[in-house]
Scaffold this active site. Structure first.
Site, PDB file in Angstrom:
ATOM      1  CB  CYS A  43      -0.915   0.009   1.223  1.00 11.10           C
ATOM      2  SG  CYS A  43      -2.065   1.418   1.240  1.00 11.10           S
ATOM      3  CG  ASP A  45      -0.683   3.957   5.326  1.00 14.84           C
ATOM      4  OD1 ASP A  45       0.235   4.411   6.040  1.00 14.84           O
ATOM      5  OD2 ASP A  45      -1.883   4.000   5.651  1.00 14.84           O
ATOM      6  NE  ARG A  47      -0.606   4.748   8.765  1.00 13.94           N
ATOM      7  CZ  ARG A  47      -1.871   4.511   9.109  1.00 13.94           C
ATOM      8  NH1 ARG A  47      -2.265   4.685  10.343  1.00 13.94           N
ATOM      9  NH2 ARG A  47      -2.742   4.105   8.204  1.00 13.94           N
ATOM     10  CG  HIS A  99      -1.715  -1.039   5.910  1.00 12.53           C
ATOM     11  ND1 HIS A  99      -2.238  -0.017   6.670  1.00 12.53           N
ATOM     12  CD2 HIS A  99      -1.871  -0.653   4.614  1.00 12.53           C
ATOM     13  CE1 HIS A  99      -2.663   0.948   5.872  1.00 12.53           C
ATOM     14  NE2 HIS A  99      -2.459   0.589   4.619  1.00 12.53           N
ATOM     15  CB  CYS A 102      -5.810  -0.492   4.447  1.00 14.21           C
ATOM     16  SG  CYS A 102      -5.429   0.096   2.781  1.00 14.21           S
TER      17      CYS A 102
HETATM   18 CO    CO Z   1      -3.466   1.261   2.964  1.00 17.35          CO
END
Ligand code: CO
Length: 215
Positions: A43, A45, A47, A99, A102
Site C-alpha cells: 500500500c 500508506d 506507515r 495493512h 488501510c
Molecule cells: Co493502505
C-alpha cells in the site's frame, strides 16, 4: 520552504556518510546493478515502508505500491513492474502486503463519494461482494475491517496468479512463490496469511493457461 523539505537533504548527507563509513564501496557496488529476490506489492500508506519493516537493504526488494495494494489486470504500471521483476530480475518471491487500518479498504466499505479514487476503490468493493457472507457475519466493525484487509490481500494473491506473466513463469518451471502478508501499523508485526502458492493448481479452470495459443 517547509522545514521537512530542508531536512531530507540534511538527512540524506548523514545517511550517505554513515553508509560510506561502514563500506567505502557501498554505492559503487549498488551502482553495478540489482538482483533483488523479492517483488513487493504494498500500500502507498506512509506507515508501511517495505525495506524498513522487513529489515532489508537497498537492492533486496523491488517495490510497487498503490492505494490498498491492488493487483488490477488493466494496470499497466503494475503489469510492467511484474513483468520486469519476473522476466528480467527473476525474483523468487512476490509479496502482496496489506495493512490493518488501510484507508483505502475502509473508504471502499463506505458509501461516501470521494472522487476519482472511487473508481480504484471499486475493485475492493468487488472483493467484498465475493466474500459478503463471511464478512457480514462479523458483527464487530473493527474486526470486520481487519478481516476485509486480509481477504483483500488473499484476492490480490489470486489475481497475481491469474496473470499470464506468473503462469508463464511457472510453465517454464521458473521458481516463483506468491505470498500474502498483513502488516499491523499499531504494533509493527508482519503476519503471514499462509496463502503462499507456487503453481496454478488451485486456480479455477477458466483462469488457467495451459500453453501459448498459436494462430
Ligand atoms: Co493502505
Amino acid at each position: 520552504m517547509p522545514e521537512i523539505f530542508d531536512k531530507i537533504f540534511t538527512n540524506n548527507k548523514q545517511w550517505v556518510q554513515e553508509r560510506l563509513d561502514q563500506d567505502p564501496e557501498y554505492f559503487k557496488k549498488l551502482s553495478l546493478g540489482q538482483k533483488p529476490p523479492i517483488l513487493w506489492i504494498g500500500c502507498s500508506d506512509s506507515r508501511v515502508p517495505a525495506n524498513e519493516i522487513t529489515g532489508t537493504q537497498p537492492g533486496e526488494i523491488f517495490v510497487h505500491r498503490n492505494i490498498a495494494n491492488m493487483v488490477i489486470h488493466t494496470d499497466m504500471s503494475m503489469l510492467s513492474v511484474l513483468d520486469y521483476a519476473v522476466n528480467v530480475l527473476k525474483v523468487k518471491h512476490i509479496i502482496v502486503c496489506g495493512h490493518y487500518g488501510c484507508g483505502g479498504v475502509i473508504a471502499a466499505m463506505d458509501n461516501q463519494e470521494v472522487g476519482l479514487i472511487d473508481n480504484w476503490l471499486r475493485h475492493i468493493k468487488d472483493v467484498y461482494r465475493l466474500h459478503k457472507d463471511e464478512l457480514d457475519a462479523i458483527s464487530d466493525h473493527e474486526e470486520k475491517m481487519r478481516r476485509m484487509v486480509e481477504i483483500n490481500v488473499e484476492e490480490q494473491v489470486f489475481d497475481l496468479v491469474k496473470t499470464s506473466i506468473v503462469q508463464k513463469a511457472w510453465r517454464k518451471e521458473q521458481p516463483l512463490y506468491v505470498h500474502g502478508l498483513v502488516y499491523d501499523v499499531a504494533n509493527g508485526i508482519l503476519k503471514n496469511l499462509d496463502v503462499s502458492v507456487h503453481n496454478n493448481a488451485h486456480l479455477d479452470k477458466v483462469y488457467k493457461f495451459s500453453s501459448l495459443f498459436s494462430l
